[in-house]
Design a protein around this motif. Structure first.
Motif, PDB file in Angstrom:
ATOM      1  N   SER A  49       6.910   2.523   7.687  1.00  0.00           N
ATOM      2  CA  SER A  49       5.678   2.043   7.463  1.00  0.00           C
ATOM      3  C   SER A  49       4.308   3.350   8.033  1.00  0.00           C
ATOM      4  O   SER A  49       4.833   3.864   9.455  1.00  0.00           O
ATOM      5  CB  SER A  49       4.824   0.620   7.720  1.00  0.00           C
ATOM      6  N   VAL A  87       1.573   0.727  -1.340  1.00  0.00           N
ATOM      7  CA  VAL A  87       0.395   1.585  -0.539  1.00  0.00           C
ATOM      8  C   VAL A  87      -1.112   1.069  -1.207  1.00  0.00           C
ATOM      9  O   VAL A  87      -1.008  -0.146  -2.106  1.00  0.00           O
ATOM     10  CB  VAL A  87      -0.007   3.026  -1.921  1.00  0.00           C
ATOM     11  N   ASN A  88      -1.868   0.133  -0.433  1.00  0.00           N
ATOM     12  CA  ASN A  88      -3.262  -0.436  -0.311  1.00  0.00           C
ATOM     13  C   ASN A  88      -3.861   0.797   0.380  1.00  0.00           C
ATOM     14  O   ASN A  88      -4.009   1.703   1.459  1.00  0.00           O
ATOM     15  CB  ASN A  88      -2.345  -1.751   0.737  1.00  0.00           C
ATOM     16  N   LEU A 112      -5.446   5.371   3.841  1.00  0.00           N
ATOM     17  CA  LEU A 112      -3.374   4.337   3.259  1.00  0.00           C
ATOM     18  C   LEU A 112      -3.472   3.706   3.663  1.00  0.00           C
ATOM     19  O   LEU A 112      -2.580   4.123   4.912  1.00  0.00           O
ATOM     20  CB  LEU A 112      -3.551   5.564   2.182  1.00  0.00           C
ATOM     21  N   GLU A 113      -3.031   2.156   3.670  1.00  0.00           N
ATOM     22  CA  GLU A 113      -1.799   2.161   4.307  1.00  0.00           C
ATOM     23  C   GLU A 113      -0.589   2.202   3.585  1.00  0.00           C
ATOM     24  O   GLU A 113      -0.526   1.435   2.548  1.00  0.00           O
ATOM     25  CB  GLU A 113      -1.824   0.631   4.750  1.00  0.00           C
ATOM     26  N   VAL A 114       0.860   2.826   4.138  1.00  0.00           N
ATOM     27  CA  VAL A 114       1.732   2.409   3.843  1.00  0.00           C
ATOM     28  C   VAL A 114       2.855   2.595   3.962  1.00  0.00           C
ATOM     29  O   VAL A 114       2.783   2.669   5.049  1.00  0.00           O
ATOM     30  CB  VAL A 114       2.095   4.826   3.234  1.00  0.00           C
ATOM     31  N   LEU A 149      -1.637  10.898  -0.696  1.00  0.00           N
ATOM     32  CA  LEU A 149      -0.044  12.002  -0.407  1.00  0.00           C
ATOM     33  C   LEU A 149       0.176  12.631  -1.418  1.00  0.00           C
ATOM     34  O   LEU A 149      -0.442  12.299  -3.011  1.00  0.00           O
ATOM     35  CB  LEU A 149       0.258  10.380  -0.665  1.00  0.00           C
ATOM     36  N   PRO A 209       1.533  -3.070   1.420  1.00  0.00           N
ATOM     37  CA  PRO A 209       2.869  -2.483   2.639  1.00  0.00           C
ATOM     38  C   PRO A 209       3.070  -3.694   4.268  1.00  0.00           C
ATOM     39  O   PRO A 209       1.788  -4.326   4.015  1.00  0.00           O
ATOM     40  CB  PRO A 209       2.056  -1.301   3.544  1.00  0.00           C
ATOM     41  N   SER A 250      -4.586  -1.677  -4.880  1.00  0.00           N
ATOM     42  CA  SER A 250      -3.320  -1.943  -4.697  1.00  0.00           C
ATOM     43  C   SER A 250      -1.979  -1.444  -5.005  1.00  0.00           C
ATOM     44  O   SER A 250      -2.273  -2.183  -6.548  1.00  0.00           O
ATOM     45  CB  SER A 250      -3.100  -3.349  -3.602  1.00  0.00           C
ATOM     46  N   CYS A 271       0.547   3.308   8.580  1.00  0.00           N
ATOM     47  CA  CYS A 271      -1.014   2.598   9.120  1.00  0.00           C
ATOM     48  C   CYS A 271      -1.629   2.778   9.645  1.00  0.00           C
ATOM     49  O   CYS A 271      -1.004   3.454  10.841  1.00  0.00           O
ATOM     50  CB  CYS A 271      -0.849   1.338   8.610  1.00  0.00           C
ATOM     51  N   ILE A 315       7.346   3.513  -2.697  1.00  0.00           N
ATOM     52  CA  ILE A 315       6.228   3.328  -1.988  1.00  0.00           C
ATOM     53  C   ILE A 315       4.937   2.148  -2.447  1.00  0.00           C
ATOM     54  O   ILE A 315       4.552   2.144  -3.050  1.00  0.00           O
ATOM     55  CB  ILE A 315       5.472   4.932  -1.983  1.00  0.00           C
TER      56      ILE A 315
END
Length: 337
Positions: free
Chosen positions: A85, A217-218, A243-245, A142, A78, A204, A87, A215
């Motif tokens: 985004s 995702v991290n 999540l970072e998305v 999610l 991401p 990830s 985050c 999507i």
């Protein structure tokens, strides 16, 4: 004679290899609804592969839905500073390119995107230190409703962060999923309308929902440095893995809603105040769902009914981008006057 034969075979092998490399350096657009359907987009020389990363950890990305049918090099994780985004605590960048914050509430779920044939919810986690008026929150999970299926991914709770442990958990139609901890390991749903691909061995992934969304995702923790800068006062028994998305959408309808989804509406007026350091957007009551896999919020429009889906899709324009209508339907392109 033998030397000539050997030379001929070598030349043939080299030619075949070059041909295969040329084929590998192009992406064929197969979605009939995309702008670039039936076209092959060539990858840049600096990142010729869509899966193998180059020296800068980038791969070829062919934008089959962009107006120019072109390819570029990009990270497979991401980008928290680009449209689509979600985050940090949570900071969103809408399809209109506007930055806004939506705090929600800890241990509650909210509609991020709601369309006639796609629902994406987010579960928020966090805590409220003494003396604060609201929770610090992060997106922990999610939930997806699509084609009468239910799919979820979440960051498992952990007291301390260990990057050698995979914190991602998946479910599909109520059953736990196992995706091997191998780079590029891939899982498909039975109808191949949902795909999970590991970008790295752990924490990830890229989730693709056929013809609707991609999507990235991290999973990351709240670090000690984050805690120091923002005074989160994170307790010692929870690193708040979250999540970072970054979302990329295809074929969203003009009626799409949700905290992030509505920013892709052609006529959406973002309530985030320009020029404010931290523009916060409210509306928790409008987007709250009863669970991660529910579509019962006040603004949810997901139905799964084919008649309703066909009705909404008939309103979508696929031919050309109309800059008189504001933001595009997920291409990350914004029209300016």
């Amino acid at each position: 004679m033998e030397i000539s034969k050997t030379l001929f075979l070598l030349i043939s092998l080299v030619a075949a290899t070059c041909f295969l490399q040329a084929k590998a350096a192009g992406v064929y657009c197969t979605n009939p609804k995309s702008r670039c359907y039936y076209k092959t987009i060539q990858c840049p020389e600096e990142c010729p592969s869509t899966t193998v990363m180059n020296s800068k950890n980038k791969v070829c990305y062919a934008d089959c839905d962009g107006p120019t049918c072109s390819a570029h090099c990009r990270m497979r994780k991401p980008n928290c500073n680009k449209p689509g985004s979600a985050c940090y605590d949570p900071r969103f960048i809408g399809g209109d390119g506007i930055v806004f914050y939506f705090h929600g509430k800890s241990n509650e779920e909210f509609s991020l995107v709601s369309d006639s044939d796609l629902q994406i919810n987010g579960r928020f986690i966090g805590h409220r230190p003494a003396g604060r008026a609201r929770d610090f929150t992060w997106i922990q999970a999610l939930g997806f409703l699509f084609n009468s299926h239910k799919f979820s991914l979440d960051a498992a709770k952990s007291a301390t962060w260990d990057s050698e442990v995979d914190h991602l958990k998946f479910t599909f139609d109520g059953q736990d999923l196992f995706v091997p901890e191998e780079t590029l390991a891939t899982w498909y749903s039975p109808n191949k309308d949902i795909k999970i691909e590991r970008v790295t061995m752990r924490n990830s992934v890229i989730v693709t929902i056929k013809d609707k969304a991609e999507i990235m995702v991290n999973v990351v923790p709240v670090t000690k440095e984050d805690d120091r800068i923002h005074s989160y006062k994170v307790p010692s028994d929870d690193c708040f893995a979250h999540l970072e998305v970054q979302f990329k959408f295809f074929n969203l309808s003009p009626k799409v809603d949700g905290i992030l989804g509505r920013t892709y509406k052609p006529d959406f007026q973002n309530p985030a105040k320009p020029g404010v350091a931290m523009p916060v957007v409210g509306g928790e009551d409008s987007f709250k769902t009863s669970s991660l896999l529910s579509n019962d919020c006040k603004t949810c429009i997901f139905s799964g009914s084919q008649a309703e889906i066909d009705s909404v899709k008939s309103e979508i324009e696929y031919a050309t981008m109309d800059c008189t209508r504001g933001a595009s339907s997920g291409n990350g392109i914004i029209c300016r006057k």
